[in-house]
Each structure stands twice: as structure tokens, then as C-alpha cells.
Design a protein around this motif. Structure first.
Motif, PDB file in Angstrom:
ATOM      1  N   PHE A  85      68.018  20.533  47.658  1.00  0.00           N
ATOM      2  CA  PHE A  85      68.501  19.391  46.880  1.00  0.00           C
ATOM      3  C   PHE A  85      69.872  18.962  47.384  1.00  0.00           C
ATOM      4  CE2 PHE A  85      65.257  20.924  44.045  1.00  0.00           C
ATOM      5  CZ  PHE A  85      64.779  19.774  43.434  1.00  0.00           C
ATOM      6  N   LYS A  86      70.020  17.682  47.582  1.00  0.00           N
ATOM      7  CA  LYS A  86      71.311  17.106  47.948  1.00  0.00           C
ATOM      8  C   LYS A  86      71.962  16.530  46.695  1.00  0.00           C
ATOM      9  CE  LYS A  86      69.594  15.814  52.537  1.00  0.00           C
ATOM     10  NZ  LYS A  86      68.194  16.232  52.283  1.00  0.00           N
ATOM     11  N   SER A  87      73.227  16.213  46.795  1.00  0.00           N
ATOM     12  CA  SER A  87      73.947  15.643  45.666  1.00  0.00           C
ATOM     13  C   SER A  87      73.292  14.318  45.241  1.00  0.00           C
ATOM     14  CB  SER A  87      75.417  15.397  46.045  1.00  0.00           C
ATOM     15  OG  SER A  87      76.132  14.835  44.970  1.00  0.00           O
ATOM     16  N   GLY A  88      72.926  14.206  43.971  1.00  0.00           N
ATOM     17  CA  GLY A  88      72.300  12.989  43.462  1.00  0.00           C
ATOM     18  C   GLY A  88      70.850  12.814  43.862  1.00  0.00           C
ATOM     19  N   ASP A  89      70.247  13.844  44.464  1.00  0.00           N
ATOM     20  CA  ASP A  89      68.862  13.766  44.945  1.00  0.00           C
ATOM     21  C   ASP A  89      67.893  13.583  43.773  1.00  0.00           C
ATOM     22  OD1 ASP A  89      66.904  13.793  46.819  1.00  0.00           O
ATOM     23  OD2 ASP A  89      66.940  15.949  47.204  1.00  0.00           O
ATOM     24  N   ILE A  90      66.874  12.748  43.960  1.00  0.00           N
ATOM     25  CA  ILE A  90      65.791  12.614  42.987  1.00  0.00           C
ATOM     26  C   ILE A  90      64.478  12.922  43.703  1.00  0.00           C
ATOM     27  CG2 ILE A  90      64.519  11.075  41.454  1.00  0.00           C
ATOM     28  CD1 ILE A  90      67.022   9.520  40.953  1.00  0.00           C
ATOM     29  N   LEU A  91      63.853  14.032  43.311  1.00  0.00           N
ATOM     30  CA  LEU A  91      62.580  14.441  43.889  1.00  0.00           C
ATOM     31  C   LEU A  91      61.493  14.214  42.846  1.00  0.00           C
ATOM     32  CD1 LEU A  91      61.006  15.878  46.215  1.00  0.00           C
ATOM     33  CD2 LEU A  91      61.495  18.036  45.032  1.00  0.00           C
ATOM     34  N   VAL A  92      60.384  13.589  43.259  1.00  0.00           N
ATOM     35  CA  VAL A  92      59.314  13.254  42.321  1.00  0.00           C
ATOM     36  C   VAL A  92      58.028  13.969  42.734  1.00  0.00           C
ATOM     37  CG1 VAL A  92      58.024  11.415  41.195  1.00  0.00           C
ATOM     38  CG2 VAL A  92      60.366  10.993  41.975  1.00  0.00           C
ATOM     39  N   LYS A  93      57.493  14.771  41.825  1.00  0.00           N
ATOM     40  CA  LYS A  93      56.199  15.421  42.008  1.00  0.00           C
ATOM     41  C   LYS A  93      55.298  15.019  40.847  1.00  0.00           C
ATOM     42  CE  LYS A  93      57.328  18.212  45.539  1.00  0.00           C
ATOM     43  NZ  LYS A  93      56.622  18.278  46.839  1.00  0.00           N
ATOM     44  N   LYS A  94      54.004  14.998  41.104  1.00  0.00           N
ATOM     45  CA  LYS A  94      53.045  14.617  40.061  1.00  0.00           C
ATOM     46  C   LYS A  94      51.924  15.634  40.012  1.00  0.00           C
ATOM     47  CE  LYS A  94      50.522  10.554  38.390  1.00  0.00           C
ATOM     48  NZ  LYS A  94      50.160   9.141  38.676  1.00  0.00           N
ATOM     49  N   TRP A  95      51.571  16.062  38.792  1.00  0.00           N
ATOM     50  CA  TRP A  95      50.511  17.037  38.628  1.00  0.00           C
ATOM     51  C   TRP A  95      49.151  16.351  38.619  1.00  0.00           C
ATOM     52  CZ3 TRP A  95      50.301  22.043  39.239  1.00  0.00           C
ATOM     53  CH2 TRP A  95      49.183  22.751  38.790  1.00  0.00           C
ATOM     54  N   ASP A  96      48.250  16.874  39.465  1.00  0.00           N
ATOM     55  CA  ASP A  96      46.886  16.360  39.532  1.00  0.00           C
ATOM     56  C   ASP A  96      46.009  17.278  38.683  1.00  0.00           C
ATOM     57  OD1 ASP A  96      44.190  15.822  40.270  1.00  0.00           O
ATOM     58  OD2 ASP A  96      44.864  14.960  42.165  1.00  0.00           O
ATOM     59  N   ARG A  97      45.607  16.809  37.505  1.00  0.00           N
ATOM     60  CA  ARG A  97      44.848  17.654  36.580  1.00  0.00           C
ATOM     61  C   ARG A  97      43.474  18.013  37.138  1.00  0.00           C
ATOM     62  NH1 ARG A  97      46.953  17.565  31.215  1.00  0.00           N
ATOM     63  NH2 ARG A  97      48.789  16.214  31.048  1.00  0.00           N
ATOM     64  N   GLN A  98      42.912  17.144  37.948  1.00  0.00           N
ATOM     65  CA  GLN A  98      41.588  17.407  38.494  1.00  0.00           C
ATOM     66  C   GLN A  98      41.641  18.514  39.536  1.00  0.00           C
ATOM     67  OE1 GLN A  98      39.640  13.910  40.115  1.00  0.00           O
ATOM     68  NE2 GLN A  98      37.683  14.577  39.267  1.00  0.00           N
ATOM     69  N   LYS A  99      42.621  18.430  40.429  1.00  0.00           N
ATOM     70  CA  LYS A  99      42.762  19.439  41.477  1.00  0.00           C
ATOM     71  C   LYS A  99      43.541  20.657  41.020  1.00  0.00           C
ATOM     72  CE  LYS A  99      42.650  16.090  45.287  1.00  0.00           C
ATOM     73  NZ  LYS A  99      43.411  15.533  46.443  1.00  0.00           N
ATOM     74  N   GLU A 100      44.200  20.548  39.854  1.00  0.00           N
ATOM     75  CA  GLU A 100      45.069  21.602  39.335  1.00  0.00           C
ATOM     76  C   GLU A 100      46.099  21.999  40.388  1.00  0.00           C
ATOM     77  OE1 GLU A 100      42.620  24.774  37.789  1.00  0.00           O
ATOM     78  OE2 GLU A 100      42.304  23.679  35.916  1.00  0.00           O
ATOM     79  N   ASP A 101      46.793  20.987  40.873  1.00  0.00           N
ATOM     80  CA  ASP A 101      47.800  21.160  41.916  1.00  0.00           C
ATOM     81  C   ASP A 101      48.782  20.000  41.810  1.00  0.00           C
ATOM     82  OD1 ASP A 101      49.172  22.123  44.072  1.00  0.00           O
ATOM     83  OD2 ASP A 101      47.585  21.779  45.544  1.00  0.00           O
ATOM     84  N   PHE A 102      49.980  20.198  42.364  1.00  0.00           N
ATOM     85  CA  PHE A 102      50.940  19.107  42.359  1.00  0.00           C
ATOM     86  C   PHE A 102      50.881  18.360  43.688  1.00  0.00           C
ATOM     87  CE2 PHE A 102      53.323  22.949  43.619  1.00  0.00           C
ATOM     88  CZ  PHE A 102      53.778  22.567  44.870  1.00  0.00           C
ATOM     89  N   CYS A 103      51.335  17.156  43.678  1.00  0.00           N
ATOM     90  CA  CYS A 103      51.392  16.360  44.899  1.00  0.00           C
ATOM     91  C   CYS A 103      52.669  15.537  44.874  1.00  0.00           C
ATOM     92  CB  CYS A 103      50.167  15.455  45.031  1.00  0.00           C
ATOM     93  SG  CYS A 103      49.961  14.303  43.659  1.00  0.00           S
ATOM     94  N   ASP A 104      53.072  15.075  46.038  1.00  0.00           N
ATOM     95  CA  ASP A 104      54.242  14.215  46.122  1.00  0.00           C
ATOM     96  C   ASP A 104      53.901  12.837  45.590  1.00  0.00           C
ATOM     97  OD1 ASP A 104      55.914  16.121  47.357  1.00  0.00           O
ATOM     98  OD2 ASP A 104      55.009  15.712  49.297  1.00  0.00           O
TER      99      ASP A 104
END
Length: 369
Positions: A85-104
């Protein structure tokens, strides 16, 4: 920032973050938006995990630097990833309920600006970084750099306790140019009328981690046949490994730290195996104790914090099962004690570490073999 970092490193469990630091970290820390994650599931960062509530949408005020994010639903194995993480960084991940995994989550620069404007409205949905555990995390990862993460993290971007396995036969069929030494041929022709199946000595399929999901630990030079007469002196192997790290011993210790985190927090057994291999190598190089004393002093400190920070019910029982740590460290302590080249500060730190382990875990390092 240096003053803030000093305050963060001095925090102990139960300490509250000073308001000026809270304001500073809100403006300069990182944000992780973890969208659509199921309520009542495990979510964690670094040395702390929680059960999520219905409003959970991520984390705020994440200190700049390397962090490990992980999650698990319905008691399933953990999956996670390292991120710098950098200063002021915004990282977005989304949970895929069908695959039961996260993705970018695919976000543009305009999306980031929009999400930054939404942070105030999302504030009640974002959990603050657990600063009471930051000191422990820093002690476990102070040598780990963005370079370490980029080199080690799987190409698929996730570290999972449930390995993505595929049979060697399938792997060969998927990649016909793959050559496995001693595994035989997979080709069917006049000279090979029956396809060779890749099985172990018990007739079971040989399984390997699917390409892209492997944690890319550094290969440790193998023990040569002519080393048998040298006994426990493996400095040649250590020197060869250090050349792979560009003679940067701090990156070797960073690998020791990241392997430990993969096992302790990621619950990935291969992390434990790499950790064992590196410790064994570092403990068996008496001829290097003088020339590389700075590295061995740091090694003692790294190992001290690893054993100090890990919960005994989770870790000590595992390492005690085959007693590898007491046996290997017995060699290290004896090598340092008897070395004519090891400096006095290394001998003193080694003796203190030995006394601590004996007192804390009741381990006996007085071996005759």
C-alpha cells in the motif's frame, strides 16, 4: 511520517491511537474496498482477523508498506494476497459469490477519484486498520519489501491454503513441451504403444500445483554428493543462494519472513517447508559466521520474533512433532560457541537466544550428535 512511524511501532495491545495520528493516517493511509463479501465470514489483514458484519465494505487507514490480506467463508481454507500500500492508495476487490473467490474490480482513474469522494460516506462501513497489532506485524516482516512481494507472489495473485492441484499427466497434456526428468514419455507411437502414466511408487497419480498458483520461493541449491565428507558445513550452498539474491542477504531473510507469514497466517504448508529449508541451511554454515556475522545477527533477531509472536497452540506443537528446530538450532548454537571467527556480539546474542528458548519452551539444546 518518521514521527508517526515511531508512534505506530511503539503501540502495544490496548493502546489507543492518538487523535493527531488518526487524522494523519486517514489522510495518508491506504484504503481497501472489499465489496460484496458475505456477512459472518472471516476477514483479516496482517496479524488480526474478524467476523464481518452486514455493513462491512473494507478497511481504512492502512499504513504504507507491505501487508497480507486474507479471508475465508464457511470455514473454508483461507485465500489471500500480499499488497504494497502506498500513501493514499485505494485498492478495490470484489467478492464473486458464485466462484467463492475475490477478483480485482476494474477501476479507471475516474473511478478512483469517484471512490475517493465517496470515502466519507463509506466511513462507517470501513474498519480501521488494527494498529494494536502493527508492532507484531512489523517485527515479522521488517525485511520484506515490494521487491520481495513481486518476486514471491503467485502469478495468479492469490495465496491459498487449499492448493490448486492438477495431475502431472494433465499438466503434460496441457503443455506438451514440458519435460519432467525421469518421468517418462507421454507420447503414443509405434515405439511407445502404451502411454506412460505419471504415478508414484504407490501407484497414485503424481499431483503438482497448477501453473500460476505456486508461491515462487527461491530454489535452494541441493546438497551435492561430495558434500557428505564436509559434514554440516554448507557455506557453498549459502553462497550460491545469496548469488541468486544478488548478494543481498536482507532479501534472503525477507524470504524467511514471508515464508513464515505464508504458513502462520496464510496457513500454507509450503511456507512451512521453505522456512524449514532456509533455517537448516543458515544453521549449518560455521565457516560463514565471521564473514557474514551481520546477517547471522539479523537471523537470530528474525527467528526470535517469529517464535515470540506465534501462538504456541498453533505453531510450537507442529515444530515439536519432528523436533527439527531444536536439532537444527543445537547445531547453530554449537557452531557459534565453538567458532574462532564469530564476533563476540554474535556469540552473546546466540547464547541469550538459546537461554530464552530453553526458558520459554523447555527445549533441550545439549545434543551430543
Amino acid at each position: 511520517m518518521a514521527a508517526v512511524a515511531s508512534i505506530l511501532n511503539s503501540l502495544k495491545n490496548g493502546d489507543e491511537l492518538p487523535m493527531n495520528v488518526v487524522n494523519y493516517m486517514y489522510e495518508n493511509g491506504g484504503f481497501l474496498l472489499f465489496l460484496n463479501f458475505p456477512e459472518g465470514s472471516e476477514f483479516g489483514i496482517d496479524y488480526k482477523s474478524w467476523k464481518t458484519g452486514e455493513k462491512f465494505k473494507g478497511l481504512k487507514m492502512i499504513p504504507p508498506g507491505v501487508h497480507f490480506v486474507y479471508c475465508s467463508i464457511r470455514g473454508m481454507p483461507r485465500i489471500g494476497f500480499f499488497h504494497t500500500f502506498k500513501s493514499g492508495d485505494i485498492l478495490v476487490k470484489k467478492w464473486d459469490r458464485q466462484k467463492e473467490d475475490f477478483c480485482d474490480e476494474v477501476v479507471t482513474e475516474d473511478d478512483i477519484k469517484e471512490k475517493r469522494n465517496q470515502l466519507k460516506s463509506l466511513d462507517s462501513n470501513l474498519a480501521p486498520y488494527p494498529y494494536e497489532n502493527y508492532r507484531s506485524w512489523y517485527a515479522l516482516t521488517d525485511f520484506v519489501t515490494p521487491t520481495t512481494v513481486e518476486r514471491v507472489q503467485p502469478l495468479k495473485g492469490r495465496i491459498t491454503a487449499q492448493a490448486e492441484l492438477v495431475s502431472l499427466e494433465t499438466k503434460v497434456m496441457e503443455n506438451k513441451e514440458l519435460r519432467i526428468e525421469g518421468a517418462g514419455s507421454n507420447r503414443v507411437d509405434r515405439d511407445h504403444p502404451v502411454r506412460t502414466r505419471f504415478v508414484d511408487q504407490n501407484g497414485l497419480p503424481i499431483m503438482q500445483i497448477r501453473e500460476g498458483y505456486e508461491i515462487r520461493f527461491q530454489d535452494i541449491p541441493q546438497l551435492r554428493a561430495d558434500m557428505a565428507r564436509i559434514g554440516i558445513e554448507h557455506s557453498d550452498r549459502l553462497n550460491s543462494l545469496l548469488r541468486q539474491f544478488g548478494e543481498d542477504w536482507k532479501q534472503l531473510l525477507a524470504e524467511l519472513q514471508i515464508a513464515f507469514v505464508c504458513f502462520l497466517i496464510g496457513q500454507v504448508f509450503e511456507g512451512f517447508e521453505q522456512w524449514k529449508r532456509l533455517i537448516h541451511l543458515l544453521c549449518c554454515c560455521p565457516n560463514s559466521l565471521g564473514a557474514r556475522s551481520e546477517m547471522f545477527l539479523a537471523f537470530v533477531r528474525v527467528l526470535f520474533f517469529q517464535l515470540k509472536e506465534c501462538p504456541s497452540d498453533f505453531f510450537v506443537d507442529i515444530v515439536s512433532r519432528d523436533n527439527f528446530l531444536t536439532t537444527t538450532l543445537s547445531m547453530f548454537f554449537a557452531n557459534v560457541r565453538d567458532s574462532a571467527h564469530a564476533p563476540e556480539n554474535l556469540k552473546r546474542k546466540s547464547a541469550q537466544f538459546k537461554a530464552y528458548l530453553t526458558r520459554q519452551f523447555k527445549w533441550d539444546f545439549e545434543c551430543n550428535d
